[in-house]
Design a protein around this motif. Structure first.
Motif, PDB file in Angstrom:
ATOM      1  N   ASN A   1       0.795  -1.052  -0.139  1.00 60.59           N
ATOM      2  CA  ASN A   1       0.073  -0.051   0.002  1.00 60.59           C
ATOM      3  C   ASN A   1       0.755   1.205   0.178  1.00 60.59           C
ATOM      4  OD1 ASN A   1      -2.905  -1.446   0.774  1.00 60.59           O
ATOM      5  ND2 ASN A   1      -1.152  -2.078   2.180  1.00 60.59           N
ATOM      6  N   PRO A   2       1.598   1.472  -0.972  1.00 60.00           N
ATOM      7  CA  PRO A   2       2.505   2.609  -1.069  1.00 60.00           C
ATOM      8  C   PRO A   2       1.933   3.870  -1.075  1.00 60.00           C
ATOM      9  CG  PRO A   2       2.412   1.601  -3.355  1.00 60.00           C
ATOM     10  CD  PRO A   2       1.752   0.657  -2.365  1.00 60.00           C
ATOM     11  N   GLU A   3       0.686   4.110  -1.538  1.00 55.34           N
ATOM     12  CA  GLU A   3       0.031   5.328  -1.447  1.00 55.34           C
ATOM     13  C   GLU A   3      -0.157   5.748   0.092  1.00 55.34           C
ATOM     14  OE1 GLU A   3      -1.057   2.738  -2.435  1.00 55.34           O
ATOM     15  OE2 GLU A   3      -3.085   2.294  -2.156  1.00 55.34           O
ATOM     16  N   ILE A   4      -0.572   4.635   1.148  1.00 54.80           N
ATOM     17  CA  ILE A   4      -0.877   4.830   2.288  1.00 54.80           C
ATOM     18  C   ILE A   4       0.589   5.530   3.140  1.00 54.80           C
ATOM     19  CG2 ILE A   4      -1.558   3.738   4.454  1.00 54.80           C
ATOM     20  CD1 ILE A   4      -3.754   3.922   2.619  1.00 54.80           C
TER      21      ILE A   4
ATOM     22  N   GLU B   1      -0.009  23.921  -5.494  1.00 57.46           N
ATOM     23  CA  GLU B   1      -1.366  23.205  -5.978  1.00 57.46           C
ATOM     24  C   GLU B   1      -1.333  21.785  -5.416  1.00 57.46           C
ATOM     25  OE1 GLU B   1      -2.283  23.930  -9.971  1.00 57.46           O
ATOM     26  OE2 GLU B   1      -1.762  26.215  -9.974  1.00 57.46           O
ATOM     27  N   ALA B   2      -2.377  21.525  -4.712  1.00 54.64           N
ATOM     28  CA  ALA B   2      -2.261  20.078  -4.110  1.00 54.64           C
ATOM     29  C   ALA B   2      -2.652  18.952  -5.312  1.00 54.64           C
ATOM     30  CB  ALA B   2      -3.454  19.821  -2.834  1.00 54.64           C
ATOM     31  N   PRO B   3      -1.999  17.795  -5.092  1.00 59.37           N
ATOM     32  CA  PRO B   3      -2.287  16.698  -6.318  1.00 59.37           C
ATOM     33  C   PRO B   3      -3.644  16.189  -5.964  1.00 59.37           C
ATOM     34  CG  PRO B   3      -1.266  15.669  -4.215  1.00 59.37           C
ATOM     35  CD  PRO B   3      -1.323  17.392  -4.202  1.00 59.37           C
ATOM     36  N   SER B   4      -4.232  15.593  -7.013  1.00 57.47           N
ATOM     37  CA  SER B   4      -5.602  15.004  -6.945  1.00 57.47           C
ATOM     38  C   SER B   4      -5.675  13.610  -6.216  1.00 57.47           C
ATOM     39  CB  SER B   4      -6.008  14.827  -8.439  1.00 57.47           C
ATOM     40  OG  SER B   4      -5.256  13.923  -9.160  1.00 57.47           O
ATOM     41  N   CYS B   5      -4.512  12.988  -6.302  1.00 53.41           N
ATOM     42  CA  CYS B   5      -4.293  11.945  -5.491  1.00 53.41           C
ATOM     43  C   CYS B   5      -2.840  11.402  -5.225  1.00 53.41           C
ATOM     44  CB  CYS B   5      -5.219  10.684  -6.223  1.00 53.41           C
ATOM     45  SG  CYS B   5      -4.356  10.237  -7.863  1.00 53.41           S
ATOM     46  N   ILE B   6      -2.782  10.273  -4.398  1.00 54.59           N
ATOM     47  CA  ILE B   6      -1.395   9.953  -4.385  1.00 54.59           C
ATOM     48  C   ILE B   6      -0.499   9.287  -5.468  1.00 54.59           C
ATOM     49  CG2 ILE B   6       0.555   8.548  -2.804  1.00 54.59           C
ATOM     50  CD1 ILE B   6      -0.546  10.970  -1.194  1.00 54.59           C
ATOM     51  N   LEU B   7      -1.560   8.325  -6.004  1.00 56.73           N
ATOM     52  CA  LEU B   7      -0.991   7.492  -6.822  1.00 56.73           C
ATOM     53  C   LEU B   7      -2.143   7.230  -8.026  1.00 56.73           C
ATOM     54  CD1 LEU B   7       1.047   5.443  -8.407  1.00 56.73           C
ATOM     55  CD2 LEU B   7       0.436   3.700  -6.544  1.00 56.73           C
ATOM     56  N   ASP B   8      -1.930   7.233  -9.409  1.00 53.10           N
ATOM     57  CA  ASP B   8      -2.679   7.051 -10.300  1.00 53.10           C
ATOM     58  C   ASP B   8      -2.264   6.054 -11.163  1.00 53.10           C
ATOM     59  OD1 ASP B   8      -4.582   7.018 -12.339  1.00 53.10           O
ATOM     60  OD2 ASP B   8      -4.378   9.183 -13.049  1.00 53.10           O
ATOM     61  N   GLU B   9      -2.843   4.777 -11.185  1.00 55.33           N
ATOM     62  CA  GLU B   9      -2.162   3.715 -11.907  1.00 55.33           C
ATOM     63  C   GLU B   9      -2.925   3.177 -12.937  1.00 55.33           C
ATOM     64  OE1 GLU B   9      -1.407   0.127  -9.556  1.00 55.33           O
ATOM     65  OE2 GLU B   9      -2.397   1.092  -7.771  1.00 55.33           O
ATOM     66  N   ILE B  10      -3.783   4.174 -13.651  1.00 58.26           N
ATOM     67  CA  ILE B  10      -4.853   4.043 -14.719  1.00 58.26           C
ATOM     68  C   ILE B  10      -3.901   4.068 -16.205  1.00 58.26           C
ATOM     69  CG2 ILE B  10      -6.474   5.045 -16.188  1.00 58.26           C
ATOM     70  CD1 ILE B  10      -7.777   6.031 -13.788  1.00 58.26           C
ATOM     71  N   ASP B  11      -3.017   4.721 -16.380  1.00 54.85           N
ATOM     72  CA  ASP B  11      -1.988   4.952 -17.729  1.00 54.85           C
ATOM     73  C   ASP B  11      -1.164   3.800 -17.430  1.00 54.85           C
ATOM     74  OD1 ASP B  11      -0.398   5.271 -19.646  1.00 54.85           O
ATOM     75  OD2 ASP B  11      -0.119   7.309 -19.244  1.00 54.85           O
ATOM     76  N   LYS B  12      -1.313   2.629 -18.364  1.00 51.96           N
ATOM     77  CA  LYS B  12      -0.938   1.276 -18.251  1.00 51.96           C
ATOM     78  C   LYS B  12       0.555   1.397 -19.053  1.00 51.96           C
ATOM     79  CE  LYS B  12      -3.707  -0.763 -15.822  1.00 51.96           C
ATOM     80  NZ  LYS B  12      -3.448  -1.282 -14.414  1.00 51.96           N
ATOM     81  N   SER B  13       0.671   2.732 -19.763  1.00 49.24           N
ATOM     82  CA  SER B  13       2.112   3.108 -20.246  1.00 49.24           C
ATOM     83  C   SER B  13       3.167   3.388 -19.273  1.00 49.24           C
ATOM     84  CB  SER B  13       1.535   3.987 -21.537  1.00 49.24           C
ATOM     85  OG  SER B  13       1.738   5.261 -21.056  1.00 49.24           O
ATOM     86  N   LYS B  14       2.829   3.635 -18.045  1.00 50.90           N
ATOM     87  CA  LYS B  14       3.806   4.177 -17.349  1.00 50.90           C
ATOM     88  C   LYS B  14       3.853   2.944 -16.217  1.00 50.90           C
ATOM     89  CE  LYS B  14       2.780   9.001 -17.749  1.00 50.90           C
ATOM     90  NZ  LYS B  14       2.389  10.437 -16.918  1.00 50.90           N
ATOM     91  N   PRO B  15       4.787   2.160 -16.260  1.00 49.83           N
ATOM     92  CA  PRO B  15       5.155   0.841 -15.247  1.00 49.83           C
ATOM     93  C   PRO B  15       5.202   1.187 -13.882  1.00 49.83           C
ATOM     94  CG  PRO B  15       6.780   0.613 -17.156  1.00 49.83           C
ATOM     95  CD  PRO B  15       6.008   2.139 -17.139  1.00 49.83           C
ATOM     96  N   GLY B  16       5.521   2.522 -13.593  1.00 53.78           N
ATOM     97  CA  GLY B  16       5.645   2.864 -12.216  1.00 53.78           C
ATOM     98  C   GLY B  16       4.397   3.922 -11.790  1.00 53.78           C
ATOM     99  N   GLY B  17       3.323   3.923 -12.608  1.00 54.52           N
ATOM    100  CA  GLY B  17       2.307   4.700 -12.355  1.00 54.52           C
ATOM    101  C   GLY B  17       2.761   6.226 -12.291  1.00 54.52           C
ATOM    102  N   THR B  18       1.476   7.112 -12.065  1.00 54.68           N
ATOM    103  CA  THR B  18       1.882   8.591 -11.952  1.00 54.68           C
ATOM    104  C   THR B  18       1.694   9.105 -10.389  1.00 54.68           C
ATOM    105  OG1 THR B  18       0.984   8.841 -14.107  1.00 54.68           O
ATOM    106  CG2 THR B  18       1.039  10.817 -12.789  1.00 54.68           C
ATOM    107  N   TRP B  19       2.715   9.378  -9.889  1.00 58.11           N
ATOM    108  CA  TRP B  19       2.629  10.169  -8.474  1.00 58.11           C
ATOM    109  C   TRP B  19       2.094  11.541  -8.309  1.00 58.11           C
ATOM    110  CZ3 TRP B  19       3.025   6.502  -4.540  1.00 58.11           C
ATOM    111  CH2 TRP B  19       3.687   5.217  -5.204  1.00 58.11           C
ATOM    112  N   PHE B  20       1.337  11.612  -7.329  1.00 61.20           N
ATOM    113  CA  PHE B  20       1.047  12.939  -7.088  1.00 61.20           C
ATOM    114  C   PHE B  20       0.417  13.899  -8.466  1.00 61.20           C
ATOM    115  CE2 PHE B  20       4.013  11.808  -3.732  1.00 61.20           C
ATOM    116  CZ  PHE B  20       3.340  11.773  -2.602  1.00 61.20           C
ATOM    117  N   PRO B  21      -0.412  13.081  -9.270  1.00 62.58           N
ATOM    118  CA  PRO B  21      -0.912  13.812 -10.505  1.00 62.58           C
ATOM    119  C   PRO B  21      -1.689  15.272 -10.029  1.00 62.58           C
ATOM    120  CG  PRO B  21      -2.365  12.022  -9.827  1.00 62.58           C
ATOM    121  CD  PRO B  21      -1.377  11.896  -8.735  1.00 62.58           C
TER     122      PRO B  21
END
Length: 628
Positions: free
Chosen positions: A30-33, A48-68
């Motif tokens: 649970n890295p986002e925790i 400007e605050a991020p919308s979330c901690i981790l966004d895993e929707i974009d599968k082209s990014k193996p490491g996900g998108t952090w603090f989008p």
């Protein structure tokens, strides 16, 4: 879920031997925790605050998108006081001493002092460079270097790391790859009572412009090129630039008689914006250019906060430079936790450095610092020797030594020691927080977590702050191509071979690819071979391998040589020639320990060099050869 993580952390402190591994595993799953907890402990402030901690929707990014969606300036986070973790303007941010002044009181600057000087340099940067420019730092890690580093990032520019030990050719390569517009350096390096030219070496690499700081005194002690500037001239241009600065309405922004050189509006950028370009050697012969984003420093600082307990009131002294990731990690660890950064301007090998790290505790108290100076040791960069660790620990009433193993592209470690588990000298006790490590067998299958084993290490790719691009190579090919799937994701390649003992400790065994670790510097075999092949006319080809002595410690560099037909040569003569060539063309700190002359180098049917065979041969002979 976050509350569950906090409860596990509390249990880890109460019963570390059994509960800490559970908490570490929880953070990996649970890295986002975990990162939501870390942000509350470090002085990270989002414009400007991020919308979330981790966004895993974009599968082209193996490491996900952090603090989008996040927008910030990480240098501003370092410089602002915060109610938690307790940074105030009056806190001592840096203490330092110059070699040769070892009987003098330590010098110090408060957080406000540092902020004022960073803003002065940021204004001066505006007078010389454009926004977004890439600017190199090639100098020892002094107080001035720290101020320059933060000013470059505060003003919306990008730092390039160059180690002050590099030869002109290596400096030129890094300037070319990064497209640096200028360099900050010193006229000389003062170390161990000796003076080593630095500006002349930098100029040989032909940068556009160089700003030169004096190694001692106020005046630069070297003739400068016409386009170059002394540090004093560079700072003087800040006021001149502000006098002519106009606002968008066309009026004078600041009156001449009321200049605020200690004020600067930070440049806010998205979290994924590049702030720092570092270099790590690959197998192609050209160093990989690894960009750090604004999020990378958070990972490095979190590692030392979590595993070494760096906090407000602590004093952290880690001799290094901005040429390596350790320089940035140590800086951010101090400024984001509120700890004090201790710098010794000189060699850490002499008595003067020993006096510096033992300076008067009452002097610390007068400066508002804690008196518990030697609470923990840290070790990173190269494999540790058990006997050396025991000696060091014994000099501080057997305080623990916390090992760290990581890489530049990860912006931190992947295995660590920690203060919540028993530690073993020369070993690491757990995966880093929020990191899932797997050890692969020869077929690429992970060994069970509780099994003693040895193999190449791989990482689950959801790693906050880790690299996602390379400037001069294909990131996916370097770190993901050919790696096995695990839980639906391609694992991330590290390149290290590690051993897990029956008691669960980790021991680094060296590199799995064509690189080696020499004195804490990951170096390409191809780079070394290219230099050695030209060192003597009798050399047909060479193979460079590194192997650790059986008693542990840094890898030794061994060169296997095949000679041209009709030529003879002596192994010891070649060893001296190779060492000289490597020190002149790559790094003066490297040396060749072993040279073996062979009729031909071992190769596969497809003509691939069998480095593993050569490395195994070196290991068998090391009990005798390691005395060299």
């Amino acid at each position: 879920m976050e509350a569950h993580g906090q409860r596990l952390l509390g249990k880890a402190y109460e019963d570390p031997i059994t509960s800490f591994p559970l908490f570490q595993k929880f953070t990996a799953q649970n890295p986002e925790i975990y990162w939501s907890i870390v942000l509350k402990e470090l002085s990270v402030w989002f414009h400007e605050a991020p919308s979330c901690i981790l966004d895993e929707i974009d599968k082209s990014k193996p490491g996900g998108t952090w603090f989008p969606g996040s927008v910030l300036n990480i240098a501003e986070c370092c410089l602002l006081p915060t109610s938690y973790p307790g940074k105030t303007d009056s806190n001592v941010a840096i203490v330092w001493r110059q070699e040769g002044c070892d009987d003098n009181p330590v010098c110090h600057l408060t957080l406000k002092d540092i902020r004022d000087q960073v803003m002065l340099v940021a204004n001066a940067l505006d007078s010389t460079f454009s926004k977004g420019d890439v600017i190199a730092i090639d100098m020892p890690m002094t107080v001035s270097a720290v101020i320059i580093y933060l000013a470059i990032i505060l003003s919306g520019r990008i730092v390039v790391s160059i180690a002050d030990s590099f030869a002109a050719k290596e400096i030129a390569t890094r300037l070319r790859v990064s497209q640096a517009k200028g360099v900050f350096t010193q006229d000389f390096i003062l170390r161990g009572g000796r003076r080593f030219p630095l500006y002349s070496r930098v100029v040989e690499a032909t940068p556009d412009v160089v700003i030169v700081l004096p190694a001692s005194g106020e005046a630069v002690n070297a003739p400068l090129r016409k386009q170059d500037k002394s540090w004093k001239e560079f700072l003087a241009q800040a006021a001149q630039h502000m006098r002519h600065c106009r606002s968008s309405e066309g009026t004078i922004a600041l009156k001449v008689d009321n200049l605020r050189l200690d004020h600067y509006s930070p440049v806010y950028q998205p979290g994924e914006s590049i702030t720092h370009i570092l270099f790590s050697s690959g197998t192609t012969g050209e160093p990989k250019a690894i960009p750090w984003t604004q999020l990378s420093p958070i990972r490095g600082a979190a590692d030392l906060w979590a595993h070494m307990d760096v906090q407000v009131g602590d004093v952290l002294c880690w001799p290094t430079s901005f040429g390596w990731m350790a320089g940035a990690v140590v800086l951010y660890s101090c400024f984001l936790t509120g700890a004090t950064l201790a710098l010794y301007h000189g060699s850490p090998l002499g008595r003067g450095f020993g006096k510096f790290i033992q300076f008067n505790r009452w002097e610390f108290k007068l400066k508002g610092l804690g008196a518990n100076l030697r609470r923990v040791f840290g070790s990173a960069g190269e494999a540790s020797n058990i006997d050396d660790d025991l000696w060091l620990s014994s000099r501080a009433y057997y305080k623990p030594i916390i090992e760290l193993c990581g890489s530049t592209e990860l912006a931190g470690g992947y295995i660590h020691g920690n203060l919540l588990q028993p530690q073993a000298f020369g070993a690491l006790s757990s995966a880093s927080m929020a990191t899932c490590i797997l050890i692969l067998d020869e077929h690429g299958n992970p060994y069970p977590d509780d099994q003693a084993c040895e193999g190449e290490v791989a990482l689950f790719p959801l790693l906050m702050g880790a690299s996602t691009t390379l400037l001069n190579a294909d990131h996916g090919e370097v770190y993901f191509k050919g790696m096995p799937l695990y839980k639906g994701r391609h694992l991330r390649r590290v390149g290290d071979v590690i051993k897990r003992t029956a008691r669960g400790y980790f021991i680094v065994q060296g590199r799995a690819d064509d690189t080696m670790n020499l004195g804490g510097i990951k170096t390409s075999s191809v780079e070394i071979e290219r230099v050695c092949n030209l060192a003597d006319e009798s050399v047909l080809e060479t193979a460079a391998v590194g192997a650790a002595p059986p008693q542990g410690g840094p890898e030794l560099l061994a060169i296997f040589v095949a000679l041209k037909e009709g030529f003879n040569n002596d192994a010891e003569k070649l060893r001296l020639q190779f060492s000289k060539a490597i020190q002149q063309n790559l790094n003066p700190l490297f040396k060749v320990s072993i040279v073996k002359i062979l009729p031909e180098l071992p190769r596969t049917a497809t003509n691939k060099l069998l480095r593993r065979v050569l490395k195994d041969r070196v290991k068998k002979e090391l009990p005798v050869q390691s005395r060299i």
